[in-house]
Scaffold this motif. Sequence first.
Motif, PDB file in Angstrom:
ATOM      1  N   MET A  45       0.841  -1.194   0.000  1.00 26.05           N
ATOM      2  CA  MET A  45       0.000   0.000   0.000  1.00 26.05           C
ATOM      3  C   MET A  45       0.880   1.250   0.000  1.00 26.05           C
ATOM      4  SD  MET A  45      -2.924   1.076   2.763  1.00 26.05           S
ATOM      5  CE  MET A  45      -3.796   2.640   2.604  1.00 26.05           C
ATOM      6  N   THR A  46       0.492   2.255  -0.783  1.00 26.60           N
ATOM      7  CA  THR A  46       1.245   3.497  -0.849  1.00 26.60           C
ATOM      8  C   THR A  46       1.183   4.227   0.493  1.00 26.60           C
ATOM      9  OG1 THR A  46       0.640   3.700  -3.176  1.00 26.60           O
ATOM     10  CG2 THR A  46       1.514   5.655  -2.101  1.00 26.60           C
ATOM     11  N   PRO A  47       2.331   4.689   1.013  1.00 25.34           N
ATOM     12  CA  PRO A  47       2.306   5.407   2.295  1.00 25.34           C
ATOM     13  C   PRO A  47       1.455   6.667   2.211  1.00 25.34           C
ATOM     14  CG  PRO A  47       4.553   4.796   1.681  1.00 25.34           C
ATOM     15  CD  PRO A  47       3.692   4.533   0.484  1.00 25.34           C
ATOM     16  N   PRO A  48       0.799   7.047   3.299  1.00 26.17           N
ATOM     17  CA  PRO A  48       0.007   8.283   3.302  1.00 26.17           C
ATOM     18  C   PRO A  48       0.896   9.503   3.115  1.00 26.17           C
ATOM     19  CG  PRO A  48       0.221   7.425   5.525  1.00 26.17           C
ATOM     20  CD  PRO A  48       0.767   6.369   4.615  1.00 26.17           C
ATOM     21  N   LEU A  49       0.336  10.531   2.511  1.00 29.34           N
ATOM     22  CA  LEU A  49       1.080  11.744   2.222  1.00 29.34           C
ATOM     23  C   LEU A  49       0.629  12.875   3.134  1.00 29.34           C
ATOM     24  CD1 LEU A  49       2.049  13.179  -1.194  1.00 29.34           C
ATOM     25  CD2 LEU A  49       0.742  14.625   0.339  1.00 29.34           C
ATOM     26  N   PHE A  50       1.585  13.705   3.549  1.00 32.60           N
ATOM     27  CA  PHE A  50       1.288  14.860   4.392  1.00 32.60           C
ATOM     28  C   PHE A  50       2.045  16.075   3.855  1.00 32.60           C
ATOM     29  CE2 PHE A  50       0.909  11.052   6.998  1.00 32.60           C
ATOM     30  CZ  PHE A  50      -0.378  11.195   7.481  1.00 32.60           C
ATOM     31  N   TRP A  51       1.439  17.249   4.010  1.00 35.15           N
ATOM     32  CA  TRP A  51       2.040  18.485   3.503  1.00 35.15           C
ATOM     33  C   TRP A  51       2.975  19.112   4.538  1.00 35.15           C
ATOM     34  CZ3 TRP A  51       1.266  17.840  -1.247  1.00 35.15           C
ATOM     35  CH2 TRP A  51       0.026  17.535  -1.784  1.00 35.15           C
ATOM     36  N   VAL A  52       4.116  19.620   4.055  1.00 33.39           N
ATOM     37  CA  VAL A  52       5.061  20.351   4.901  1.00 33.39           C
ATOM     38  C   VAL A  52       5.477  21.617   4.159  1.00 33.39           C
ATOM     39  CG1 VAL A  52       5.927  18.306   6.101  1.00 33.39           C
ATOM     40  CG2 VAL A  52       7.018  19.025   3.961  1.00 33.39           C
ATOM     41  N   GLU A  53       5.964  22.599   4.908  1.00 31.25           N
ATOM     42  CA  GLU A  53       6.412  23.845   4.283  1.00 31.25           C
ATOM     43  C   GLU A  53       7.641  23.614   3.409  1.00 31.25           C
ATOM     44  OE1 GLU A  53       5.205  26.960   4.254  1.00 31.25           O
ATOM     45  OE2 GLU A  53       3.417  26.262   5.325  1.00 31.25           O
ATOM     46  N   GLU A  54       8.566  22.798   3.909  1.00 31.03           N
ATOM     47  CA  GLU A  54       9.801  22.514   3.178  1.00 31.03           C
ATOM     48  C   GLU A  54      10.207  21.078   3.441  1.00 31.03           C
ATOM     49  OE1 GLU A  54      14.402  24.212   2.774  1.00 31.03           O
ATOM     50  OE2 GLU A  54      12.935  25.215   4.053  1.00 31.03           O
ATOM     51  N   VAL A  55      10.562  20.364   2.400  1.00 30.17           N
ATOM     52  CA  VAL A  55      10.961  18.962   2.537  1.00 30.17           C
ATOM     53  C   VAL A  55      12.418  18.897   3.002  1.00 30.17           C
ATOM     54  CG1 VAL A  55      11.270  16.761   1.358  1.00 30.17           C
ATOM     55  CG2 VAL A  55       9.338  18.256   0.746  1.00 30.17           C
ATOM     56  N   PRO A  56      12.709  18.255   4.148  1.00 31.79           N
ATOM     57  CA  PRO A  56      14.084  18.191   4.664  1.00 31.79           C
ATOM     58  C   PRO A  56      14.999  17.362   3.763  1.00 31.79           C
ATOM     59  CG  PRO A  56      12.458  17.668   6.372  1.00 31.79           C
ATOM     60  CD  PRO A  56      11.732  17.634   5.071  1.00 31.79           C
ATOM     61  N   ALA A  57      16.285  17.485   4.019  1.00 33.37           N
ATOM     62  CA  ALA A  57      17.281  16.720   3.274  1.00 33.37           C
ATOM     63  C   ALA A  57      17.260  15.261   3.707  1.00 33.37           C
ATOM     64  CB  ALA A  57      18.668  17.322   3.511  1.00 33.37           C
ATOM     65  N   VAL A  58      17.809  14.397   2.872  1.00 27.85           N
ATOM     66  CA  VAL A  58      17.901  12.971   3.195  1.00 27.85           C
ATOM     67  C   VAL A  58      18.725  12.785   4.469  1.00 27.85           C
ATOM     68  CG1 VAL A  58      18.797  10.741   2.428  1.00 27.85           C
ATOM     69  CG2 VAL A  58      17.652  12.264   0.798  1.00 27.85           C
ATOM     70  N   GLY A  59      18.225  11.978   5.383  1.00 31.53           N
ATOM     71  CA  GLY A  59      18.891  11.714   6.649  1.00 31.53           C
ATOM     72  C   GLY A  59      18.472  12.624   7.780  1.00 31.53           C
ATOM     73  N   ALA A  60      17.780  13.728   7.451  1.00 28.14           N
ATOM     74  CA  ALA A  60      17.395  14.694   8.476  1.00 28.14           C
ATOM     75  C   ALA A  60      16.222  14.185   9.303  1.00 28.14           C
ATOM     76  CB  ALA A  60      17.039  16.025   7.836  1.00 28.14           C
ATOM     77  N   LEU A  61      16.190  14.607  10.579  1.00 31.47           N
ATOM     78  CA  LEU A  61      15.045  14.375  11.448  1.00 31.47           C
ATOM     79  C   LEU A  61      14.197  15.640  11.460  1.00 31.47           C
ATOM     80  CD1 LEU A  61      16.430  12.559  14.620  1.00 31.47           C
ATOM     81  CD2 LEU A  61      14.648  11.691  13.090  1.00 31.47           C
ATOM     82  N   ALA A  62      12.889  15.483  11.377  1.00 35.11           N
ATOM     83  CA  ALA A  62      11.995  16.641  11.376  1.00 35.11           C
ATOM     84  C   ALA A  62      10.693  16.265  12.055  1.00 35.11           C
ATOM     85  CB  ALA A  62      11.746  17.122   9.950  1.00 35.11           C
TER      86      ALA A  62
END
Length: 252
Positions: A1-18
């Motif tokens: 199943m495709t993971p659910p999508l959520f909106w954010v102001e800015e997509v963090p870099a790979v490896g980042a915690l947010a």
Amino acid sequence: MTPPLFWVEEVPAVGALADLGGTEGHHAVTVTRIVAGDRITVSDGVGTIAECDVDTTLAKDRLRYRVVSRRAVPQPEPPVTLVQALPKSDRSELTVELATEAGVDRIVAWQSARCVSRWVGSRAEKGIRKWSATAATAAKQSRRPRIPVVDGPVATSEVRGIVADVVGAGGVALVLHESAPADLADLPLGDATGIVLVVGPEGGLDPGELDDLVALGARAVRMGPEVLRTSTAAAVALGAIGVRTRRWSSAR
């Protein structure tokens, strides 16, 4: 199943915690019941998207995630603008929802001559806000990384300008009409630089509006033997356009 999508102001870099908080965080934790270890998708609504693993839930409206992968999804080509005559209030948001799920890039609310609904003053502002919110929700539901731009309401004079611009730039303007002599399936769309799709109100287009748009280079077309409601016509047409152009392959 495709993971659910959520909106954010800015997509963090790979490896980042947010952290995902606010309305989106509440929907993730309380409504969707996301927990640590689950996979989610986040997007900025303008084409950047990331696959993420949930690290922990912090509250009923907040979770922390780590970005696993990140990419920019190109806009489908050719872009499609829907000029939608205002539907009756009970079907207004359904029109936007279906067109968004079918992949439209821009929606322009049109106060055409035969519209029963009238958006003036504060009602126009409220209508555009509702359409924009509906587009965002439908884009999330359909897992698309771009939220359609919602403009308007515009008068017929402005629709003439939209049609003239796209035709002048090598695009195609299509006016859906049940009595049109041409079928959408027979038109060459593969080389179009952009497409404008014009959908009239439940009572049909005013003959003068149709004549004006055709004089500017628009093509009056019918979808098939059935007569579609204004709330469903755009979604059906977008499906046909997706098959007959490179849109569905260019957006992968």
